[in-house]
Write an enzyme that holds these catalytic residues in place. Sequence first.
Site, PDB file in Angstrom:
ATOM      1  N   SER A 254       0.839  -1.191   0.000  1.00  0.00           N
ATOM      2  CA  SER A 254       0.000   0.000   0.000  1.00  0.00           C
ATOM      3  C   SER A 254       0.880   1.249   0.000  1.00  0.00           C
ATOM      4  O   SER A 254       1.738   1.377  -0.864  1.00  0.00           O
ATOM      5  CB  SER A 254      -0.974  -0.031   1.169  1.00  0.00           C
ATOM      6  OG  SER A 254      -1.892   1.013   1.033  1.00  0.00           O
ATOM      7  N   ASP A 255       0.717   2.148   0.972  1.00  0.00           N
ATOM      8  CA  ASP A 255       1.511   3.383   0.929  1.00  0.00           C
ATOM      9  C   ASP A 255       2.779   3.265   1.770  1.00  0.00           C
ATOM     10  O   ASP A 255       3.461   4.257   1.994  1.00  0.00           O
ATOM     11  CB  ASP A 255       0.677   4.575   1.397  1.00  0.00           C
ATOM     12  CG  ASP A 255       0.168   4.394   2.811  1.00  0.00           C
ATOM     13  OD1 ASP A 255       0.280   3.278   3.331  1.00  0.00           O
ATOM     14  OD2 ASP A 255      -0.346   5.356   3.388  1.00  0.00           O
ATOM     15  N   ASP A 256       3.100   2.049   2.215  1.00  0.00           N
ATOM     16  CA  ASP A 256       4.299   1.831   3.010  1.00  0.00           C
ATOM     17  C   ASP A 256       5.355   1.175   2.130  1.00  0.00           C
ATOM     18  O   ASP A 256       5.020   0.368   1.268  1.00  0.00           O
ATOM     19  CB  ASP A 256       3.948   0.907   4.182  1.00  0.00           C
ATOM     20  CG  ASP A 256       4.808   1.167   5.383  1.00  0.00           C
ATOM     21  OD1 ASP A 256       5.900   1.716   5.194  1.00  0.00           O
ATOM     22  OD2 ASP A 256       4.394   0.817   6.491  1.00  0.00           O
TER      23      ASP A 256
END
EC number: 2.7.7.48
Length: 307
Positions: A254-256
């Site tokens: 995801s956004d990590d």
Amino acid sequence: FNKFGKARLYYEALSFEEQDEIYAYTKRNVLPTLTQMNLKYAISAKNRARTVAGVSILSTMTGRMFHQKCLKSIAATRGVPVVIGTTKFYGGWDDMLRRLIKDVDSPVLMGWDYPKCDRAMPNILRIVSSLVLARKHDSCCSHTDRFYRLANECAQVLSEIVMCGGCYYVKPGGTSSGDATTAFANSVFNICQAVSANVCSLMACNGHKIEDLSIRELQKRLYSNVYRADHVDPAFVSEYYEFLNKHFSMMILSDDGVVCYNSEFASKGYIANISAFQQVLYYQNNVFMSEAKCWVETDIEKGPHEF
């Protein structure tokens, strides 16, 4: 919709034929839906409230039917940068880390955080994520079908009507945290920002001072492909991808993300470092990423600080 309980009820109440009818309907019509904002209830170390957006069951159902093949293949594939669906148990975490640092010379680990990621994401990048996830549909769907699917996705998870605190608002954009494709779309966004930062770094180099002739040639071809070309050259795209894979290895959820990069190349500016990411986020995401949100680990044995 919420009066009857969980989503399982709708899947059981509708026959497969009716679900297919709804899905076929979204390929020739737009179904605007309502999204409900809820306060998230969780035990957390941080002292702050978070909200989650619950999108309509119709949007979830049709969206999953459209994207399922792509999402399932991402979740089922091992050994790729996007680790959604990979287990961290049974040696999975060790496996992911070894694959990340494999073949990278003078490796350094780094990671960052997107501030206000789902609220600050530009609408065009969310649309690009939808298009990338739907790229395999060129054989089974006509252009009209795909356009209507995109229009549905925009009307349902990009700028839909949100019910928040008993009032109705038009959401100006950003990603809905309860959308069926949130994690996957965020991963596409993450890759997009990483590639942007790397392209900017290599383009900003002084070409006369690059000793490595292969990289000088790569920079020249990158320049002509970005600024001069009128079509995408797949051969160059895969070549640049191999270059990034070798010297800027990523692990994304995801956004990590965690990156293992070649520190010599980064010091010369051939690939992105933290400051390149700060610049890209500042002009492409309109947020400022503070140094406190980032970490760099020069000792490979220690592993990533947070992921």
